[in-house]
Write an enzyme that holds these catalytic residues in place. Sequence first.
Site, PDB file in Angstrom:
ATOM      1  N   ASP A  67      19.516  27.307 -21.782  1.00 34.39           N
ATOM      2  CA  ASP A  67      19.650  26.003 -22.216  1.00 34.39           C
ATOM      3  C   ASP A  67      18.715  25.430 -23.251  1.00 34.39           C
ATOM      4  O   ASP A  67      17.710  26.292 -23.377  1.00 34.39           O
ATOM      5  CB  ASP A  67      19.563  25.177 -20.943  1.00 34.39           C
ATOM      6  CG  ASP A  67      18.344  25.494 -20.165  1.00 34.39           C
ATOM      7  OD1 ASP A  67      17.441  26.008 -20.419  1.00 34.39           O
ATOM      8  OD2 ASP A  67      18.517  25.202 -18.897  1.00 34.39           O
ATOM      9  N   ASN A 136      16.555  19.583  -7.148  1.00 35.05           N
ATOM     10  CA  ASN A 136      17.829  18.901  -6.845  1.00 35.05           C
ATOM     11  C   ASN A 136      18.837  20.136  -6.661  1.00 35.05           C
ATOM     12  O   ASN A 136      20.064  19.666  -6.567  1.00 35.05           O
ATOM     13  CB  ASN A 136      18.196  17.728  -7.741  1.00 35.05           C
ATOM     14  CG  ASN A 136      18.338  18.120  -9.008  1.00 35.05           C
ATOM     15  OD1 ASN A 136      18.400  19.296  -9.423  1.00 35.05           O
ATOM     16  ND2 ASN A 136      18.719  17.243  -9.795  1.00 35.05           N
ATOM     17  N   HIS A 138      19.670  22.111  -9.109  1.00 34.56           N
ATOM     18  CA  HIS A 138      20.204  22.449 -10.512  1.00 34.56           C
ATOM     19  C   HIS A 138      19.795  23.966 -10.930  1.00 34.56           C
ATOM     20  O   HIS A 138      18.966  24.329 -10.664  1.00 34.56           O
ATOM     21  CB  HIS A 138      20.024  21.482 -11.564  1.00 34.56           C
ATOM     22  CG  HIS A 138      18.449  21.584 -12.159  1.00 34.56           C
ATOM     23  ND1 HIS A 138      17.732  20.290 -12.052  1.00 34.56           N
ATOM     24  CD2 HIS A 138      18.078  22.320 -12.799  1.00 34.56           C
ATOM     25  CE1 HIS A 138      16.894  20.731 -12.664  1.00 34.56           C
ATOM     26  NE2 HIS A 138      17.052  21.986 -13.152  1.00 34.56           N
ATOM     27  N   GLU A 143      23.817  19.746 -13.485  1.00 37.91           N
ATOM     28  CA  GLU A 143      23.185  18.976 -12.313  1.00 37.91           C
ATOM     29  C   GLU A 143      24.135  18.619 -11.501  1.00 37.91           C
ATOM     30  O   GLU A 143      25.345  18.979 -11.468  1.00 37.91           O
ATOM     31  CB  GLU A 143      22.683  17.532 -13.047  1.00 37.91           C
ATOM     32  CG  GLU A 143      21.598  17.824 -14.286  1.00 37.91           C
ATOM     33  CD  GLU A 143      20.277  17.535 -13.744  1.00 37.91           C
ATOM     34  OE1 GLU A 143      20.289  17.909 -12.473  1.00 37.91           O
ATOM     35  OE2 GLU A 143      19.409  17.080 -14.548  1.00 37.91           O
TER      36      GLU A 143
END
Length: 241
Positions: A67, A136, A138, A143
């Site tokens: 990314d 979280n 990801h 996400e």
Amino acid sequence: MIIHVEENYEAMSKKAALIVASQVVSNPAGVLGLATGSTPAGMYKELVDLFKEGIIDFSQITTFNLDEYYGLPKTNESSYYTYMMENLFNHINVPLERVHIPNGMAEDVEKECLAYEEKIRNAGGIDLQILGIGANGHIGFNEPDHKLSMKTHLVELTEKTIQDNSRFFQKEEDVPTKALSMGIGTILGAKKIILMANGKNKAEAIKEMTNGYLNPMVPASMIQAHPDVILIIDKEAASLL
């Protein structure tokens, strides 16, 4: 999924580096998928040391990063391009023409994403993909969502991710709100996956991603469907298993 629980961050980093080094030695013209952030930094340091000792050679290796922030020039000190140069590429002999990182400044984002997927296909796919995991759940910048994107795409970052990543910027307002990221399908297309995690703040995510359920609200859980995954974590990240 094979799970290695190591004593601490240093041991985790060494373990991951040895697996990557073995991959490079056995397939010197292979394709590596690379991650950024604080988690793999120690592994990259170990790989640089192994290179300097003459144990591994990156001259034929091709790399694809997961990314990059959208709207952040690669020359920015917080870009993932800068991170990769400072932590790995400036210290090894991988040819820069074999290094691929999404272009966060692309004017035509859809075209950039399609081109990135094509480059991965033309390289023969990713042989070994390195992953971290967000608190979280990801992976990359995929996400939590009821519907996950399969291919490289533009993603809106959650407030949690922006807060977590603010430590890499002078102010939280400086953190980009969007990023280009490989999709879940792209990640699962790798022949082998290593996921690394350390610290108590990752323990809940590790528990949720290994419970046997494929949950799009915990994107990392999707790698349970992959036939060749190695999870390398420290004792703190493993504390809820």
